[in-house]
Write a protein that holds these residues in place. Structure first.
Motif, PDB file in Angstrom:
ATOM      1  N   TYR A 232       0.922  -1.280  -0.141  1.00 30.92           N
ATOM      2  CA  TYR A 232       0.029   0.154   0.092  1.00 30.92           C
ATOM      3  C   TYR A 232       1.076   1.319   0.020  1.00 30.92           C
ATOM      4  O   TYR A 232       0.733   2.140  -0.952  1.00 30.92           O
ATOM      5  CB  TYR A 232      -0.999   0.146   1.318  1.00 30.92           C
ATOM      6  CG  TYR A 232      -1.685   1.255   1.435  1.00 30.92           C
ATOM      7  CD1 TYR A 232      -2.714   1.652   0.597  1.00 30.92           C
ATOM      8  CD2 TYR A 232      -1.310   1.958   2.504  1.00 30.92           C
ATOM      9  CE1 TYR A 232      -3.282   2.856   0.766  1.00 30.92           C
ATOM     10  CE2 TYR A 232      -2.148   3.227   2.764  1.00 30.92           C
ATOM     11  CZ  TYR A 232      -3.072   3.840   1.784  1.00 30.92           C
ATOM     12  OH  TYR A 232      -3.510   4.870   2.077  1.00 30.92           O
ATOM     13  N   GLU A 233       1.864   1.341   0.817  1.00 31.91           N
ATOM     14  CA  GLU A 233       2.934   2.389   0.866  1.00 31.91           C
ATOM     15  C   GLU A 233       3.435   2.373  -0.470  1.00 31.91           C
ATOM     16  O   GLU A 233       3.556   3.931  -0.843  1.00 31.91           O
ATOM     17  CB  GLU A 233       3.927   2.245   2.000  1.00 31.91           C
ATOM     18  CG  GLU A 233       3.396   2.259   3.480  1.00 31.91           C
ATOM     19  CD  GLU A 233       4.146   1.668   4.700  1.00 31.91           C
ATOM     20  OE1 GLU A 233       3.962   1.762   5.622  1.00 31.91           O
ATOM     21  OE2 GLU A 233       5.128   0.849   4.114  1.00 31.91           O
ATOM     22  N   PHE A 234       4.171   1.484  -0.921  1.00 28.42           N
ATOM     23  CA  PHE A 234       4.804   1.406  -2.192  1.00 28.42           C
ATOM     24  C   PHE A 234       4.015   1.869  -3.258  1.00 28.42           C
ATOM     25  O   PHE A 234       4.233   2.955  -3.949  1.00 28.42           O
ATOM     26  CB  PHE A 234       5.283   0.130  -2.383  1.00 28.42           C
ATOM     27  CG  PHE A 234       6.229   0.263  -3.563  1.00 28.42           C
ATOM     28  CD1 PHE A 234       7.544   0.563  -3.445  1.00 28.42           C
ATOM     29  CD2 PHE A 234       5.748  -0.224  -4.745  1.00 28.42           C
ATOM     30  CE1 PHE A 234       8.184   0.391  -4.785  1.00 28.42           C
ATOM     31  CE2 PHE A 234       6.654  -0.480  -5.830  1.00 28.42           C
ATOM     32  CZ  PHE A 234       7.827   0.126  -5.862  1.00 28.42           C
ATOM     33  N   ASP A 235       2.743   1.183  -3.466  1.00 26.78           N
ATOM     34  CA  ASP A 235       1.934   1.508  -4.806  1.00 26.78           C
ATOM     35  C   ASP A 235       1.336   2.788  -4.562  1.00 26.78           C
ATOM     36  O   ASP A 235       1.416   3.423  -5.723  1.00 26.78           O
ATOM     37  CB  ASP A 235       0.801   0.638  -4.648  1.00 26.78           C
ATOM     38  CG  ASP A 235       1.503  -1.051  -4.981  1.00 26.78           C
ATOM     39  OD1 ASP A 235       2.767  -1.066  -5.426  1.00 26.78           O
ATOM     40  OD2 ASP A 235       0.712  -2.010  -4.787  1.00 26.78           O
ATOM     41  N   SER A 236       1.004   3.534  -3.367  1.00 22.13           N
ATOM     42  CA  SER A 236       0.362   4.812  -3.417  1.00 22.13           C
ATOM     43  C   SER A 236       1.329   5.883  -3.638  1.00 22.13           C
ATOM     44  O   SER A 236       0.990   6.799  -4.376  1.00 22.13           O
ATOM     45  CB  SER A 236      -0.016   4.888  -1.978  1.00 22.13           C
ATOM     46  OG  SER A 236      -1.217   3.933  -1.552  1.00 22.13           O
ATOM     47  N   THR A 237       2.558   5.530  -3.138  1.00 15.56           N
ATOM     48  CA  THR A 237       3.705   6.458  -3.664  1.00 15.56           C
ATOM     49  C   THR A 237       3.971   6.613  -4.905  1.00 15.56           C
ATOM     50  O   THR A 237       4.019   7.555  -5.656  1.00 15.56           O
ATOM     51  CB  THR A 237       5.087   6.298  -2.823  1.00 15.56           C
ATOM     52  OG1 THR A 237       4.810   6.171  -1.238  1.00 15.56           O
ATOM     53  CG2 THR A 237       6.217   7.027  -3.013  1.00 15.56           C
ATOM     54  N   ILE A 238       4.287   5.548  -5.718  1.00 14.81           N
ATOM     55  CA  ILE A 238       4.471   5.469  -6.909  1.00 14.81           C
ATOM     56  C   ILE A 238       3.344   6.239  -7.999  1.00 14.81           C
ATOM     57  O   ILE A 238       3.454   7.138  -8.751  1.00 14.81           O
ATOM     58  CB  ILE A 238       4.544   4.143  -7.422  1.00 14.81           C
ATOM     59  CG1 ILE A 238       5.599   3.422  -6.921  1.00 14.81           C
ATOM     60  CG2 ILE A 238       4.495   4.104  -9.170  1.00 14.81           C
ATOM     61  CD1 ILE A 238       7.121   3.922  -7.421  1.00 14.81           C
ATOM     62  N   LYS A 239       2.148   6.000  -7.336  1.00 14.10           N
ATOM     63  CA  LYS A 239       0.844   6.705  -7.961  1.00 14.10           C
ATOM     64  C   LYS A 239       0.917   8.116  -7.868  1.00 14.10           C
ATOM     65  O   LYS A 239       0.578   8.955  -8.864  1.00 14.10           O
ATOM     66  CB  LYS A 239      -0.456   5.765  -7.423  1.00 14.10           C
ATOM     67  CG  LYS A 239      -1.721   6.499  -8.157  1.00 14.10           C
ATOM     68  CD  LYS A 239      -2.714   5.726  -7.548  1.00 14.10           C
ATOM     69  CE  LYS A 239      -4.185   6.274  -8.101  1.00 14.10           C
ATOM     70  NZ  LYS A 239      -5.406   5.752  -7.362  1.00 14.10           N
ATOM     71  N   ALA A 240       1.289   8.555  -6.493  1.00 19.29           N
ATOM     72  CA  ALA A 240       1.601  10.110  -6.262  1.00 19.29           C
ATOM     73  C   ALA A 240       2.325  10.607  -7.051  1.00 19.29           C
ATOM     74  O   ALA A 240       2.447  11.785  -7.551  1.00 19.29           O
ATOM     75  CB  ALA A 240       1.616  10.270  -4.747  1.00 19.29           C
ATOM     76  N   LEU A 241       3.550  10.145  -7.124  1.00 19.16           N
ATOM     77  CA  LEU A 241       4.614  10.684  -7.924  1.00 19.16           C
ATOM     78  C   LEU A 241       4.393  10.694  -9.439  1.00 19.16           C
ATOM     79  O   LEU A 241       4.517  11.771  -9.927  1.00 19.16           O
ATOM     80  CB  LEU A 241       5.832   9.523  -7.911  1.00 19.16           C
ATOM     81  CG  LEU A 241       6.634   9.910  -6.409  1.00 19.16           C
ATOM     82  CD1 LEU A 241       7.752   8.804  -6.149  1.00 19.16           C
ATOM     83  CD2 LEU A 241       7.209  11.415  -6.199  1.00 19.16           C
ATOM     84  N   ASN A 242       3.688   9.576 -10.034  1.00 15.84           N
ATOM     85  CA  ASN A 242       3.134   9.782 -11.608  1.00 15.84           C
ATOM     86  C   ASN A 242       2.187  10.944 -11.621  1.00 15.84           C
ATOM     87  O   ASN A 242       2.370  11.665 -12.668  1.00 15.84           O
ATOM     88  CB  ASN A 242       2.370   8.469 -11.726  1.00 15.84           C
ATOM     89  CG  ASN A 242       3.247   7.469 -12.310  1.00 15.84           C
ATOM     90  OD1 ASN A 242       3.460   7.130 -13.356  1.00 15.84           O
ATOM     91  ND2 ASN A 242       4.072   6.592 -11.408  1.00 15.84           N
ATOM     92  N   THR A 243       1.142  11.077 -10.626  1.00 14.78           N
ATOM     93  CA  THR A 243       0.312  12.222 -10.824  1.00 14.78           C
ATOM     94  C   THR A 243       1.115  13.682 -10.791  1.00 14.78           C
ATOM     95  O   THR A 243       0.782  14.546 -11.416  1.00 14.78           O
ATOM     96  CB  THR A 243      -0.642  12.145  -9.605  1.00 14.78           C
ATOM     97  OG1 THR A 243      -1.379  10.970  -9.693  1.00 14.78           O
ATOM     98  CG2 THR A 243      -1.817  13.177  -9.833  1.00 14.78           C
ATOM     99  N   SER A 244       2.060  13.704  -9.586  1.00 13.91           N
ATOM    100  CA  SER A 244       2.674  15.068  -9.592  1.00 13.91           C
ATOM    101  C   SER A 244       3.549  15.387 -10.868  1.00 13.91           C
ATOM    102  O   SER A 244       3.593  16.658 -11.156  1.00 13.91           O
ATOM    103  CB  SER A 244       3.778  14.522  -8.473  1.00 13.91           C
ATOM    104  OG  SER A 244       4.564  16.028  -8.313  1.00 13.91           O
ATOM    105  N   MET A 245       4.174  14.128 -11.282  1.00 14.42           N
ATOM    106  CA  MET A 245       5.023  14.601 -12.461  1.00 14.42           C
ATOM    107  C   MET A 245       4.215  14.979 -13.753  1.00 14.42           C
ATOM    108  O   MET A 245       4.781  15.762 -14.508  1.00 14.42           O
ATOM    109  CB  MET A 245       5.917  13.211 -12.715  1.00 14.42           C
ATOM    110  CG  MET A 245       7.254  13.201 -11.845  1.00 14.42           C
ATOM    111  SD  MET A 245       8.051  14.579 -11.600  1.00 14.42           S
ATOM    112  CE  MET A 245       8.688  14.996 -13.290  1.00 14.42           C
TER     113      MET A 245
END
Length: 418
Positions: free
Chosen positions: A346-359
């Protein structure tokens, strides 16, 4: 999204990203400098330059001219990336295909007037403008302490990097501002224009040839030897953790932890570090939020920030003053959890998703696009935004654990009550 680079003078690089996504043409000019004892002077220059020039002698005349070119907007900012101080001048004009006049040349001429045709009185800047802008700059420096959350981070950095140029505040010190007058500032300005590296980023629906010819026409500068600005030193071994306290008039404690990452901005390890920072304190899914704020109720906020160009990671939190030791222990425990490989899906997947959205959101702003490519330039990398996203998506939990082993706690700063 491609970006084309061309040279328009000694140490002046022009980058053009031709795209029809925006209804505006955005010009960002970045003048690069080193943080030094002249930082206050460099920071004051844009404020004085924007007050008036040879063609538009007052701020009122400048504003009127911007309105005449279809409500163009002009702004500036001064900040640091690592130990590099940057003065950014930004002009946004309407894309000429949406209006009856082609105002591209007006825009380039206007921003060249601001930078290259200053208002000079008796071999110096206008003394009234200089005095007024000095007062504003001193007020900004003095008011840092009012914004306690940011001030705590600044203080942590100052203590952590005490003997390094990165500890210098981007607007300089009050003492240095006091030493400036209209004559020595003008002399300094001439040195800046002749010797400092300049990067110009243009984003919009315009041909490279057209933009280059306009900058060739209006940015003719007699340049001497251009100053070389070295990369910011990153590597530093921590022999002993520093513990610093400031006693101020506060009711909420500010606990800031400074870590050395030993990761350079252009290293492949930067991407696992970026994901690590997200897993640790990048949002409501992170270890700090879930464990320090929610479960233990020990912080009003707890988050991380990377100083990419100095190789630092900062943890910022607001806590009850009496909970200092408990909060410190549980925050450090979250860092150890990552080092031990305890990262949930959950921590890992949520972070990747958030970074994708931000970029991906970077693509929606011409200035953010310019800043992204400037950062690639300073990192000696040539990633596109999509390349950058791909590198983030390649990161594994194993990569995060590997990069976490190099992270060292350097400074624990605590802002407490008197």
């Amino acid at each position: 999204m491609s970006i084309l680079k061309t040279n328009i003078g000694k140490g002046i690089n022009l980058y053009v990203s031709q795209m029809d996504k925006f209804k505006t043409l955005t010009i960002n000019i970045y003048i690069n400098n080193r943080l030094s004892n002249e930082t206050a002077k460099f920071a004051l220059l844009p404020s004085v330059l924007k007050r008036g020039n040879l063609n538009y002698k007052t701020y009122k005349e400048i504003t009127r001219h911007l309105e005449e070119i279809y409500g163009a907007t002009f702004s500036f900012s001064v900040y640091k990336k690592g130990e590099r101080q940057i003065a950014q001048f930004r002009l946004e004009i309407t894309d000429s295909s949406y209006i009856k006049d082609d105002i591209t040349e007006d825009g380039v001429k206007f921003i060249s007037d601001i930078l290259l045709n200053p208002l000079v009185v008796n071999n110096g800047f206008d003394s009234k403008y200089v005095q007024q802008e000095k007062e504003k700059q001193k007020n900004l420096i003095n008011s840092r302490i009012n914004e306690k959350t940011k001030y705590a981070v600044d203080r942590c950095i100052e203590e952590m990097c005490k003997d390094e140029d990165f500890s210098i505040y981007e607007l300089g010190s009050i003492d240095d501002v006091d030493k400036i007058d209209e004559a020595n500032l003008y002399e300094y300005y001439k040195k800046v224009i002749k010797t400092l590296p300049v990067d110009i980023y243009v984003v919009g629906n315009v041909s490279v040839d057209k933009i280059k010819s306009l900058f060739d026409k209006y940015f003719k500068i007699d340049r001497t030897d251009v100053v070389y600005i070295p990369d910011t030193p990153i590597y530093k071994k921590v022999d002993q953790v520093k513990y610093v306290q400031d006693q101020l008039d506060v009711t909420q404690g500010k606990l800031t932890l400074g870590f050395r990452t030993n990761v350079k901005p252009g290293d492949d390890e930067y991407f696992p570090l970026l994901v690590l920072s997200g897993v640790l304190g990048g949002g409501p899914f992170s270890k700090l939020f879930m464990n320090v704020r929610e479960k233990a109720s020990l912080a009003y906020y707890a988050q991380t920030r990377l100083e990419r160009f100095k190789g630092l990671m900062l943890i910022m939190s607001g806590i009850e003053i009496e909970n200092y030791q408990k909060a410190l222990d549980i925050i450090l425990k979250q860092v150890e959890e990552i080092k031990n490989g305890n990262i949930s899906d959950y921590e890992f997947d949520s972070t990747i998703k958030a970074l994708n959205t931000s970029m991906n959101s970077v693509k929606d702003s011409a200035t953010q696009i310019s800043d992204f490519y400037l950062s690639q330039n300073l990192s000696h990398t040539d990633y596109s935004i999509d390349d950058f996203i791909s590198k983030i998506n390649e990161v594994t939990k194993k990569d995060i654990v590997a990069v976490s082993k190099n992270i060292q706690l350097d400074t624990v700063y605590f802002m407490t009550k008197k």
